[in-house]
Design a protein around this motif. Sequence first.
Motif, mmCIF file in Angstrom:
data_model
loop_
_atom_site.group_PDB
_atom_site.id
_atom_site.type_symbol
_atom_site.label_atom_id
_atom_site.label_comp_id
_atom_site.label_asym_id
_atom_site.label_seq_id
_atom_site.Cartn_x
_atom_site.Cartn_y
_atom_site.Cartn_z
ATOM 1 N N LYS A 116 0.808 -1.232 0.000
ATOM 2 C CA LYS A 116 0.000 0.000 0.000
ATOM 3 C C LYS A 116 0.838 1.278 0.000
ATOM 4 N N THR A 117 2.131 1.172 -0.281
ATOM 5 C CA THR A 117 2.945 2.386 -0.423
ATOM 6 C C THR A 117 2.933 2.801 -1.890
ATOM 7 N N GLU A 118 3.337 4.034 -2.143
ATOM 8 C CA GLU A 118 3.203 4.596 -3.476
ATOM 9 C C GLU A 118 4.448 4.410 -4.336
ATOM 10 N N LEU A 119 4.222 4.004 -5.586
ATOM 11 C CA LEU A 119 5.284 3.879 -6.588
ATOM 12 C C LEU A 119 4.758 4.488 -7.879
ATOM 13 N N ASP A 120 5.470 5.441 -8.417
ATOM 14 C CA ASP A 120 5.080 6.130 -9.654
ATOM 15 C C ASP A 120 3.643 6.672 -9.574
ATOM 16 N N GLY A 121 3.282 7.185 -8.386
ATOM 17 C CA GLY A 121 1.986 7.825 -8.223
ATOM 18 C C GLY A 121 0.815 6.889 -7.966
ATOM 19 N N ARG A 122 1.090 5.607 -7.709
ATOM 20 C CA ARG A 122 0.000 4.653 -7.466
ATOM 21 C C ARG A 122 0.267 3.825 -6.214
ATOM 22 N N PRO A 123 -0.765 3.543 -5.412
ATOM 23 C CA PRO A 123 -0.577 2.665 -4.247
ATOM 24 C C PRO A 123 -0.403 1.227 -4.735
ATOM 25 N N VAL A 124 0.730 0.648 -4.444
ATOM 26 C CA VAL A 124 1.085 -0.678 -4.959
ATOM 27 C C VAL A 124 0.666 -1.754 -3.964
ATOM 28 N N ILE A 125 0.163 -2.870 -4.493
ATOM 29 C CA ILE A 125 -0.221 -4.021 -3.673
ATOM 30 C C ILE A 125 0.948 -5.008 -3.697
ATOM 31 N N ILE A 126 1.457 -5.336 -2.524
ATOM 32 C CA ILE A 126 2.571 -6.276 -2.407
ATOM 33 C C ILE A 126 2.091 -7.482 -1.599
ATOM 34 N N GLU A 127 2.215 -8.682 -2.188
ATOM 35 C CA GLU A 127 1.792 -9.921 -1.533
ATOM 36 C C GLU A 127 2.802 -11.014 -1.824
ATOM 37 N N ILE A 128 2.811 -12.039 -0.973
ATOM 38 C CA ILE A 128 3.601 -13.235 -1.273
ATOM 39 C C ILE A 128 2.926 -13.898 -2.469
ATOM 40 N N ALA A 129 3.687 -14.212 -3.518
ATOM 41 C CA ALA A 129 3.117 -14.797 -4.728
ATOM 42 C C ALA A 129 2.722 -16.245 -4.496
ATOM 43 N N LYS A 130 1.611 -16.629 -5.108
ATOM 44 C CA LYS A 130 1.158 -18.015 -5.019
ATOM 45 C C LYS A 130 1.881 -18.817 -6.092
ATOM 46 N N PRO A 131 2.240 -20.062 -5.803
ATOM 47 C CA PRO A 131 2.850 -20.905 -6.835
ATOM 48 C C PRO A 131 1.863 -21.118 -7.982
ATOM 49 N N SER A 132 2.367 -21.252 -9.201
ATOM 50 C CA SER A 132 1.486 -21.385 -10.352
ATOM 51 C C SER A 132 0.600 -22.615 -10.254
ATOM 52 N N GLU A 133 1.087 -23.697 -9.631
ATOM 53 C CA GLU A 133 0.259 -24.904 -9.480
ATOM 54 C C GLU A 133 -0.964 -24.603 -8.610
ATOM 55 N N GLN A 134 -0.755 -23.850 -7.530
ATOM 56 C CA GLN A 134 -1.855 -23.504 -6.636
ATOM 57 C C GLN A 134 -2.849 -22.597 -7.345
ATOM 58 N N LYS A 135 -2.334 -21.652 -8.141
ATOM 59 C CA LYS A 135 -3.186 -20.733 -8.861
ATOM 60 C C LYS A 135 -4.043 -21.491 -9.883
ATOM 61 N N ASP A 136 -3.428 -22.450 -10.600
ATOM 62 C CA ASP A 136 -4.162 -23.251 -11.574
ATOM 63 C C ASP A 136 -5.241 -24.078 -10.889
ATOM 64 N N LYS A 137 -4.920 -24.638 -9.723
ATOM 65 C CA LYS A 137 -5.873 -25.451 -8.984
ATOM 66 C C LYS A 137 -7.067 -24.601 -8.558
ATOM 67 N N GLU A 138 -6.816 -23.375 -8.079
ATOM 68 C CA GLU A 138 -7.896 -22.489 -7.661
ATOM 69 C C GLU A 138 -8.781 -22.110 -8.839
ATOM 70 N N LYS A 139 -8.190 -21.892 -10.016
ATOM 71 C CA LYS A 139 -8.974 -21.568 -11.206
ATOM 72 C C LYS A 139 -9.905 -22.718 -11.562
ATOM 73 N N LYS A 140 -9.386 -23.961 -11.506
ATOM 74 C CA LYS A 140 -10.196 -25.124 -11.844
ATOM 75 C C LYS A 140 -11.344 -25.296 -10.863
#
Length: 173
Positions: free
Chosen positions: A90-114
């Motif tokens: 939630k801090t600002e970068l280039d004039g926008r509040p940026v969202i920073i999160e721990i990235a989910k592994p692609s396998e987990q992301k694919d599973k959630e989509k399914k």
Amino acid sequence: MSDAPAAPVTENGVPPVAQEKVEEAPGFKVFAGNLAYTTTDEGLKAFFAPVASDILSAQVILRGTRSAGYGFVALATAEAAQKAVDTLNKTELDGRPVIIEIAKPSEQKDKEKKEKKAKRKPGRRGSKAVPGEVSEAEANGEASKTDGAAVPESDEAAKPKKKKKKSAVSRAF
């Protein structure tokens, strides 16, 4: 003729643009979202200054030549990744509040989509299927055909209903 495989080509004869392909960098990935379209890899790396010594790579994802508005930063340790989330979210970068999160592994992301796709109702945006038509879920054997919409076996269901004609009296007014 060469033995080299032909490059993939789309319908209009133009090779497809690599979209959203992220190389799996070693380490712990952090997602950076809501980036300005002007943010570069170097700008993203500079933004992560509090954990600069642990940065392995920083990449803004592109669609063609334009930024997709998000990126990933690979860090050496889980502690550095968590520190980046805690200090930079939630801090600002280039004039926008940026969202920073721990990235989910692609396998987990694919599973959630399914899982999300499986929960959707089959058919036309929530409407019931036409009598005699098989839905996609039924074709895949995922849903039973007896969901309360029993198809009548008589010919009357196939005939369209007749509209009542308005009387001459009602048209006169």
